[in-house]
Scaffold this motif. Structure first.
Motif, PDB file in Angstrom:
ATOM      1  N   LYS A   1      54.290 -10.313 -39.493  1.00  0.00           N
ATOM      2  CA  LYS A   1      52.700  -9.951 -39.407  1.00  0.00           C
ATOM      3  C   LYS A   1      52.056  -9.089 -39.992  1.00  0.00           C
ATOM      4  N   ALA A   2      52.814  -8.024 -40.403  1.00  0.00           N
ATOM      5  CA  ALA A   2      52.010  -6.457 -40.235  1.00  0.00           C
ATOM      6  C   ALA A   2      51.335  -6.665 -41.909  1.00  0.00           C
ATOM      7  N   SER A   3      51.691  -8.452 -42.466  1.00  0.00           N
ATOM      8  CA  SER A   3      51.076  -8.169 -44.194  1.00  0.00           C
ATOM      9  C   SER A   3      49.245  -8.829 -43.938  1.00  0.00           C
ATOM     10  N   THR A   4      49.759  -9.253 -42.607  1.00  0.00           N
ATOM     11  CA  THR A   4      48.171  -9.735 -42.330  1.00  0.00           C
ATOM     12  C   THR A   4      47.550  -8.829 -41.883  1.00  0.00           C
ATOM     13  N   LYS A   5      47.663  -7.674 -40.733  1.00  0.00           N
ATOM     14  CA  LYS A   5      46.864  -7.505 -39.989  1.00  0.00           C
ATOM     15  C   LYS A   5      47.518  -5.984 -39.698  1.00  0.00           C
ATOM     16  N   PRO A   6      46.687  -5.255 -39.404  1.00  0.00           N
ATOM     17  CA  PRO A   6      47.401  -3.592 -38.774  1.00  0.00           C
ATOM     18  C   PRO A   6      48.190  -4.138 -37.253  1.00  0.00           C
ATOM     19  N   ILE A   7      48.918  -3.324 -36.931  1.00  0.00           N
ATOM     20  CA  ILE A   7      49.522  -3.989 -35.717  1.00  0.00           C
ATOM     21  C   ILE A   7      50.118  -2.991 -35.207  1.00  0.00           C
TER      22      ILE A   7
ATOM     23  N   LEU B   1      58.658   2.776 -32.478  1.00  0.00           N
ATOM     24  CA  LEU B   1      58.322   1.788 -33.273  1.00  0.00           C
ATOM     25  C   LEU B   1      57.960   3.040 -34.559  1.00  0.00           C
ATOM     26  N   PHE B   2      56.797   3.621 -34.091  1.00  0.00           N
ATOM     27  CA  PHE B   2      56.263   4.092 -34.903  1.00  0.00           C
ATOM     28  C   PHE B   2      57.249   5.623 -35.114  1.00  0.00           C
ATOM     29  N   GLU B   3      57.671   6.097 -34.174  1.00  0.00           N
ATOM     30  CA  GLU B   3      58.310   7.368 -34.235  1.00  0.00           C
ATOM     31  C   GLU B   3      59.773   7.222 -35.532  1.00  0.00           C
ATOM     32  N   LEU B   4      59.961   6.818 -35.575  1.00  0.00           N
ATOM     33  CA  LEU B   4      61.139   6.507 -36.157  1.00  0.00           C
ATOM     34  C   LEU B   4      60.845   5.204 -37.489  1.00  0.00           C
ATOM     35  N   ILE B   5      59.263   5.181 -37.651  1.00  0.00           N
ATOM     36  CA  ILE B   5      59.068   4.629 -38.786  1.00  0.00           C
ATOM     37  C   ILE B   5      58.296   5.668 -39.265  1.00  0.00           C
ATOM     38  N   SER B   6      57.193   6.389 -39.056  1.00  0.00           N
ATOM     39  CA  SER B   6      57.268   7.493 -39.479  1.00  0.00           C
ATOM     40  C   SER B   6      58.096   8.759 -40.079  1.00  0.00           C
ATOM     41  N   LEU B   7      58.867   9.227 -38.997  1.00  0.00           N
ATOM     42  CA  LEU B   7      60.193   9.999 -39.665  1.00  0.00           C
ATOM     43  C   LEU B   7      60.988   9.126 -40.566  1.00  0.00           C
ATOM     44  N   SER B   8      61.718   8.224 -40.233  1.00  0.00           N
ATOM     45  CA  SER B   8      62.658   7.592 -42.007  1.00  0.00           C
ATOM     46  C   SER B   8      61.708   8.080 -43.394  1.00  0.00           C
TER      47      SER B   8
ATOM     48  N   THR C   1      59.270  -2.286 -52.550  1.00  0.00           N
ATOM     49  CA  THR C   1      60.593  -1.580 -51.388  1.00  0.00           C
ATOM     50  C   THR C   1      59.286   0.277 -51.790  1.00  0.00           C
ATOM     51  N   LYS C   2      59.037   0.323 -51.741  1.00  0.00           N
ATOM     52  CA  LYS C   2      58.301   2.072 -52.479  1.00  0.00           C
ATOM     53  C   LYS C   2      57.327   1.843 -50.342  1.00  0.00           C
ATOM     54  N   THR C   3      57.760   3.133 -50.490  1.00  0.00           N
ATOM     55  CA  THR C   3      57.169   3.418 -48.806  1.00  0.00           C
ATOM     56  C   THR C   3      55.996   3.541 -49.283  1.00  0.00           C
ATOM     57  N   GLU C   4      55.486   3.898 -49.830  1.00  0.00           N
ATOM     58  CA  GLU C   4      54.269   3.492 -50.011  1.00  0.00           C
ATOM     59  C   GLU C   4      53.300   2.698 -49.703  1.00  0.00           C
ATOM     60  N   ASN C   5      54.346   1.752 -49.140  1.00  0.00           N
ATOM     61  CA  ASN C   5      53.392  -0.089 -48.753  1.00  0.00           C
ATOM     62  C   ASN C   5      53.428  -0.062 -47.376  1.00  0.00           C
ATOM     63  N   LEU C   6      54.406   0.705 -46.926  1.00  0.00           N
ATOM     64  CA  LEU C   6      54.067   1.114 -44.794  1.00  0.00           C
ATOM     65  C   LEU C   6      52.796   1.780 -44.973  1.00  0.00           C
ATOM     66  N   LEU C   7      51.598   1.709 -44.581  1.00  0.00           N
ATOM     67  CA  LEU C   7      50.909   2.358 -43.799  1.00  0.00           C
ATOM     68  C   LEU C   7      50.729   2.585 -42.468  1.00  0.00           C
ATOM     69  N   LEU C   8      51.029   3.991 -42.357  1.00  0.00           N
ATOM     70  CA  LEU C   8      50.817   4.043 -40.977  1.00  0.00           C
ATOM     71  C   LEU C   8      49.639   4.875 -40.352  1.00  0.00           C
ATOM     72  N   ASN C   9      48.862   4.708 -39.217  1.00  0.00           N
ATOM     73  CA  ASN C   9      48.051   5.083 -39.038  1.00  0.00           C
ATOM     74  C   ASN C   9      47.756   6.216 -37.720  1.00  0.00           C
ATOM     75  N   SER C  10      46.446   6.753 -37.597  1.00  0.00           N
ATOM     76  CA  SER C  10      46.539   8.485 -36.270  1.00  0.00           C
ATOM     77  C   SER C  10      46.468   6.844 -34.626  1.00  0.00           C
ATOM     78  N   GLN C  11      46.313   5.604 -34.421  1.00  0.00           N
ATOM     79  CA  GLN C  11      45.882   4.600 -33.564  1.00  0.00           C
ATOM     80  C   GLN C  11      47.340   4.147 -33.155  1.00  0.00           C
ATOM     81  N   LYS C  12      47.894   4.531 -34.089  1.00  0.00           N
ATOM     82  CA  LYS C  12      49.782   4.302 -34.102  1.00  0.00           C
ATOM     83  C   LYS C  12      49.793   2.546 -34.642  1.00  0.00           C
ATOM     84  N   GLU C  13      49.130   2.833 -35.398  1.00  0.00           N
ATOM     85  CA  GLU C  13      49.153   0.806 -36.336  1.00  0.00           C
ATOM     86  C   GLU C  13      49.976   0.901 -37.515  1.00  0.00           C
TER      87      GLU C  13
END
Ligand code: AMP
Ligand code: MG
Length: 327
Positions: free
Chosen positions: A81-87, A93-100, A144-156
């Motif tokens: 779902k996260a390609s249609t709207k921020p989740i 999960l936020f911690e592990l994706i950020s660290l990854s 597969t570029k990690t720039e495609n994973l957008l995280l924000n300060s609201q942990k979305e």
């Protein structure tokens, strides 16, 4: 599907042998969770069974967040779902994706949490594993570029495209090991073995002694019980990635599960296995995979960027040679 995976993971489960354990005095629990056979051993006590049950409840909770092979995990929801709207993400999960994302940058992309679409094309370890067509790999590699994973300060999180898929299979077991280590410490456990397939954590000193643990590293070129070297360790994690863990043959060629994010094909270099020794099992897991992609020479360069983590690495080469990085 699960049975197929079980068989392949048993191979890594035996990768470490713990010598001189007095098993009668131990409380031991094993279960198939987070994609592998997990075993935890602690000294017997009135609370021991309760503590082990708590550990496995925690593992099941983590699996429901991090699994890329479940349709109902939080990660599956993100991938769908996260390609249609921020989740909004859970803290874990936020911690592990950020660290990854950070570790991906630090390893020049050799460890890549956005490789999910390519992993699914190959499906190695599952019933429908196959060699994808070259144009399929070329089509999906740009996503597969990690720039495609957008995280924000609201942990979305927002995925830039529907073809972007996250796979945390190369780091999640290490993360789970760290969580269980903390849980055991909080419960007052002074000595334990946490064994999640190729991910090991030895807590404290060897059971009922003041000695270090003897952790055997499996010979990747040999049989399952063939221990190549024994490491003397205390209160640390050892994580092994090896091209012998999961693979299949097609047209006489062996295809293994550690993929080079630059090509989309199984990594090809001089290494058969990499064992990373580090107090932080999350880093150890991600780096064992990254070094397996990079090969020996490039791994030594990248390793310098992780001086803060105090890491030692055992490289086992395809020709049987063994090299230890400097401490
Ligand atoms: P490990 O056994 O920790 O080396 O992780 C291997 C698993 O991580 C594979 O089964 C894939 O799900 C995924 N994977 C494969 N190659 C990579 C890579 N280069 N970066 C991140 N994850 C990967
Ligand atoms: Mg790994």
């Amino acid at each position: 599907m699960k049975n197929r995976l079980k068989t392949s993971f048993i191979l890594t489960f035996i990768f470490c042998t713990f010598l001189s354990c007095n098993t009668e005095k131990l409380a031991i629990k094993s279960d198939f969770v987070i994609g592998t056979i997990c075993t935890i051993k602690i000294p017997k006590s009135k609370k021991a069974d309760k503590i082990l049950n708590l550990c496995f409840e925690e593992l099941k909770r983590l699996e429901s967040i991090l699994s890329a092979n479940s349709n109902i995990s939080e990660l599956a929801k993100v991938n769908n779902k996260a390609s249609t709207k921020p989740i909004k993400l859970s803290d874990e999960l936020f911690e592990l994706i950020s660290l990854s994302k950070k570790i991906s940058e630090q390893t020049d992309g050799a460890f890549n949490p956005a490789i999910g679409r390519i992993v699914k094309l190959w499906n190695i370890g599952f019933e429908n594993e196959r060699v994808p067509k070259k144009d399929e790999i070329e089509k999906f590699l740009p996503f597969t570029k990690t720039e495609n994973l957008l995280l924000n300060s609201q942990k979305e999180i927002f995925l830039q495209n529907g073809n972007v898929q996250i796979d945390l299979g190369a780091i999640a077991k290490g993360y789970a090991c760290d969580k269980i280590y903390s849980l055991l410490k909080d419960q007052g456990v002074k000595s334990a073995v946490i064994d999640f397939g190729g991910n090991i954590f030895v807590l404290g000193k060897k059971f009922f002694t003041k000695q270090n643990w003897n952790v055997g590293v499996r010979n990747p070129n040999g049989k399952v019980n063939d221990v190549l070297i024994t490491l003397e360790l205390a209160d640390t994690s050892v994580v092994t990635s090896g091209i012998y863990e999961r693979f299949f043959f097609e047209g006489g060629i062996r295809y293994h599960h550690i993929l080079d994010p630059k090509t989309g094909y199984p990594a090809q270099n001089d290494l058969a296995s990499v064992s990373v020794i580090c107090k932080n099992s999350t880093y150890a897991d991600a780096l064992a995979t990254a070094f397996s992609v990079l090969g020996y020479k490039k791994s030594l360069e990248v390793l310098k960027r992780f001086s803060e983590q105090k890491i030692q690495v055992v490289f086992i080469f395809k020709d049987g040679n063994v090299k230890l990085s400097k401490k």
